[in-house]
Design an enzyme around this catalytic site. Structure first.
Site, short mmCIF file in Angstrom:
data_model
loop_
_atom_site.label_atom_id
_atom_site.label_comp_id
_atom_site.label_asym_id
_atom_site.label_seq_id
_atom_site.Cartn_x
_atom_site.Cartn_y
_atom_site.Cartn_z
N GLY A 61 -14.41 -56.71 36.20
CA GLY A 61 -15.66 -57.07 36.88
C GLY A 61 -16.29 -55.87 37.59
O GLY A 61 -15.59 -54.98 38.07
N ARG A 113 -13.40 -56.63 29.54
CA ARG A 113 -12.10 -57.15 29.98
C ARG A 113 -11.05 -57.13 28.86
O ARG A 113 -10.05 -57.82 28.96
CB ARG A 113 -12.26 -58.57 30.49
CG ARG A 113 -12.98 -58.70 31.83
CD ARG A 113 -12.76 -60.05 32.45
NE ARG A 113 -13.54 -60.23 33.67
CZ ARG A 113 -13.14 -59.84 34.87
NH1 ARG A 113 -11.98 -59.24 35.01
NH2 ARG A 113 -13.91 -60.03 35.93
N ASP A 166 -4.99 -56.24 37.05
CA ASP A 166 -4.63 -56.40 35.64
C ASP A 166 -4.91 -55.12 34.85
O ASP A 166 -4.10 -54.69 34.03
CB ASP A 166 -5.42 -57.57 35.02
CG ASP A 166 -4.88 -58.92 35.49
OD1 ASP A 166 -3.67 -59.00 35.78
OD2 ASP A 166 -5.65 -59.88 35.57
N LYS A 180 -10.08 -50.60 41.86
CA LYS A 180 -11.38 -51.27 41.93
C LYS A 180 -11.20 -52.77 42.01
O LYS A 180 -10.31 -53.30 41.36
CB LYS A 180 -12.16 -50.93 40.65
CG LYS A 180 -13.42 -51.70 40.45
CD LYS A 180 -13.49 -52.39 39.08
CE LYS A 180 -12.60 -53.60 38.98
NZ LYS A 180 -12.84 -54.45 37.80
N THR A 181 -11.92 -53.46 42.76
CA THR A 181 -12.18 -54.89 42.69
C THR A 181 -12.79 -55.35 44.02
O THR A 181 -12.27 -55.03 45.09
CB THR A 181 -10.96 -55.78 42.36
OG1 THR A 181 -11.37 -57.15 42.41
CG2 THR A 181 -9.77 -55.61 43.28
N ASP A 229 -12.59 -58.11 45.05
CA ASP A 229 -11.70 -59.14 45.61
C ASP A 229 -10.82 -58.63 46.74
O ASP A 229 -10.31 -59.42 47.54
CB ASP A 229 -10.80 -59.72 44.51
CG ASP A 229 -11.58 -60.45 43.44
OD1 ASP A 229 -12.81 -60.53 43.56
OD2 ASP A 229 -10.96 -60.94 42.49
P1 FBP Z 1 -12.00 -57.83 38.80
O1 FBP Z 1 -10.69 -58.36 39.28
O2 FBP Z 1 -11.99 -57.42 37.38
O3 FBP Z 1 -12.51 -56.75 39.70
O4 FBP Z 1 -13.10 -58.98 38.88
C1 FBP Z 1 -13.16 -59.79 39.96
C2 FBP Z 1 -14.22 -60.85 39.83
O5 FBP Z 1 -15.45 -60.42 40.35
C3 FBP Z 1 -13.75 -62.12 40.52
O6 FBP Z 1 -14.09 -62.13 41.87
C4 FBP Z 1 -14.36 -63.20 39.68
O7 FBP Z 1 -13.60 -64.38 39.70
C5 FBP Z 1 -14.37 -62.61 38.31
O8 FBP Z 1 -14.44 -61.22 38.47
C6 FBP Z 1 -15.52 -63.07 37.48
O9 FBP Z 1 -15.37 -62.59 36.20
P2 FBP Z 1 -16.55 -62.40 35.16
O10 FBP Z 1 -17.32 -61.19 35.57
O11 FBP Z 1 -15.84 -62.16 33.87
O12 FBP Z 1 -17.39 -63.63 35.20
#
Ligand code: FBP
Length: 552
Positions: free
Chosen positions: A81, A145, A176, A202-203, A205
């Site tokens: 993400g 992803r 991941d 990165k994230t 979250d």
């Molecule tokens: P990452 O762990 O890859 O940084 O992504 C986090 C996130 O933003 C979460 O908060 C959310 O649940 C998810 O990605 C959403 O995924 P997508 O962008 O595939 O809809």
């Protein structure tokens, strides 16, 4: 390309590097610390990573560099993400590479890890990267992803690296993606390819952290963006005095984002998934907690409020967690059979047949929309896509039922008009705050130092972040140090352990000490928009979480 005034201004911004990284590169020395162990399952992880397990922590300091003198051809990948600051990791890496030697090359693999396997790339030039300095988004090379995990994929990656003369790969990703970085590093080491792999944390979250990684990048900007919006809604609620707003905020698993937004905005209620799990709260218990605030506020004549709901909440409710665990295994292990079903009635019967009696009862008790959302596609790592589950609406429905009952019993006579919101994608590509712009640039710059000093299977780390950038510390941590074994798609796999909200940590303790007051009185605070220009006391502030965690 048409440019907004802020975009133009941000091109001119010079990200701050830690003082120790401002020396000429040949005067920066790597100092090794203690050998490391994985956080748990040491024997199993050691067996799985014979070439990259147990390596030492690294920090950089002024001294004489023992870095290799060779031409570096580095491939960079954005994975998962979007998170504000990703562009700056790349510009920091680019500037470090070029300041070591103009001959060094940076290749960007497009659309995430699949770019490496498909050999879909762009050579990054100064002219090109300059258009992305201090801006949000991952559009410089795109993200994806795709999971890199099979020997076949690794063999292709090896060939692609050979073709370009790649000396190192930098993977910018979350838990991941960095797990994949560690597996790739192990493969390259085992095959004696000489290709190094470095990760960057990165994230948005905020769940990729430990004693050295104080925060993953993007958390600062995303939470400030959501807090601005929540503060605006609070002010609207306090002006109109007629709605209860249920706001789900992103964060796949941990509640760091929800908690940080609560610390910034002091809502009526903020749910914390980790507490729900610890106290084994059922969906009904959670609704009771919200209803208690609604009733108390109604008694004061305040039929309005704000509830923050962490995106991952549903997975922490014990009965739903068990249900999701079973669903994940069924969807993974009986994939073909499940995917062949198109009709909802048949899917429902399939679940009735395959779930345990207990879990099926929970499944059947949920509103139809939520049942359907729970069965949507998993992400490539086997996770339920919680961003697509409307937990905020489920909570509203549960509260409505309880309030109706209380009304009948004469225990509540307020008004409950609701609005639901989801803040997620709004925050992931915002212009990085000064903190994220500086932090990310430093992470990228530092990744180059790890490469030139010969490290592989490491995460680039910048710490001491609650202080000014001058005092930040740069180094690296072996990725295997952060690993444990977890059940994924029906099998045990080595993965980076997610850092959840610690209920005895200072941020939660602060929240816990104040939430009763916030639940009854109106204590909203309005953080406003991120400021990029002005006094450092306004523009360079880290999150409340980081400040509380590191206060002396
Ligand atoms: P990452 O762990 O890859 O940084 O992504 C986090 C996130 O933003 C979460 O908060 C959310 O649940 C998810 O990605 C959403 O995924 P997508 O962008 O595939 O809809």
């Amino acid at each position: 390309m048409d440019l907004s005034p802020l975009q133009k201004a941000r091109y001119e911004y010079s990200p701050k590097l830690p003082r120790m990284l401002r020396h000429p590169i040949e005067e920066i020395e790597a100092k090794e610390g203690k050998a490391t162990e994985s956080v748990s399952d040491q024997d199993e992880i050691k067996k799985l990573f014979p070439n990259t397990y147990g390596m030492k922590e690294v920090s950089f300091q002024k001294g004489t560099s023992h870095a290799k003198k060779r031409k570096e051809v580095v491939g960079v990948i954005l994975s998962g993400g979007q998170a504000p600051g990703g562009h700056n990791v790349i510009t920091g890496l680019f500037d470090a590479l070029k300041s070591a030697s103009e001959d060094n090359v940076l290749i960007g693999f497009k659309k995430g890890p699949s770019g490496l396997i498909e050999d879909d790339y762009i050579e990054l030039t100064k002219e090109y990267v300059d258009q992305f300095r201090n801006t949000g988004g991952f559009d410089i090379i795109g993200s994806g992803r795709t999971k890199l995990e099979t020997e076949e994929q690794f063999a292709i990656a090896k060939e692609v690296c050979k073709k370009h003369g790649i000396t190192a790969i930098v993977i910018i990703g979350g838990d991941d993606s960095n797990t994949n970085a560690a597996v790739l590093a192990e493969y390259f080491a085992r095959e004696k390819t000489g290709v190094q792999v470095i990760g960057c944390p990165k994230t948005i979250d905020g769940d990729l952290k430990n004693d050295v990684i104080e925060v993953s990048f993007g958390f600062d900007t995303a939470t400030k963006t959501y807090s601005e919006l929540i503060g605006n809604i609070e002010r609207d609620a306090n002006s109109a005095k007629k709605y209860w707003h249920f706001i789900k905020v992103m964060g796949r698993s941990a509640s760091h984002i929800a908690l940080e937004c609560a610390l910034e905005t002091q809502p009526s209620v903020c749910l914390v998934s980790e507490e729900v799990e610890k106290k084994q709260m059922s969906l009904s218990d959670i609704a009771d907690q919200v209803v208690s605030s609604i009733v108390r506020r109604a008694e004061r004549g305040d039929n309005f409020g704000v509830v923050i709901v962490p995106e991952g909440l549903i997975e922490f409710v014990p009965e739903v967690k068990k249900l999701i665990g079973e669903l994940n295994d069924i969807v993974a292990l009986k994939k073909d059979e499940f995917n062949a079903i198109t009709e909802w009635n048949e899917k429902y019967s399939f679940m009735e047949k395959n779930l345990t009696k207990e879990s099926f009862a929970v499944f059947a008790s949920l509103p139809l929309d939520i049942e359907k959302q729970l069965l949507m596609d998993r992400d490539p790592h086997g996770n339920v896509q919680v961003s697509r589950i409307e937990t905020e609406k489920l909570l509203i429905a549960l509260c409505e039922k309880k309030l109706d009952l209380l009304k009948k019993e004469g225990k509540y006579n307020g008004k409950f008009s609701t609005l639901s919101h989801f803040f997620g994608y709004e925050g992931r590509c915002a212009f990085p705050s000064n903190f994220d712009a500086d932090y990310c640039y430093s992470l990228g710059y530092n990744a180059f130092l790890l490469i030139s000093n010969g490290y592989t299977g490491y995460l680039s780390t910048i710490s001491n972040l609650s202080k000014s950038a001058d005092e930040w510390k740069a180094g690296g941590i072996p990725i295997t140090k952060m690993m444990n074994l977890e059940q994924r798609s029906g099998v045990k796999k080595p993965v980076i352990k997610k850092a959840l909200v610690e209920l005895d940590g200072k941020p939660f303790k602060y929240f816990e000490a104040h939430r009763e007051k916030w639940a009854t009185e109106t204590c909203f605070t309005f953080p406003g928009a991120i400021q990029y220009y002005g006094p450092a006391s306004v523009c360079d502030l880290p999150t409340r979480t980081l400040s509380l965690e590191h206060e002396e």
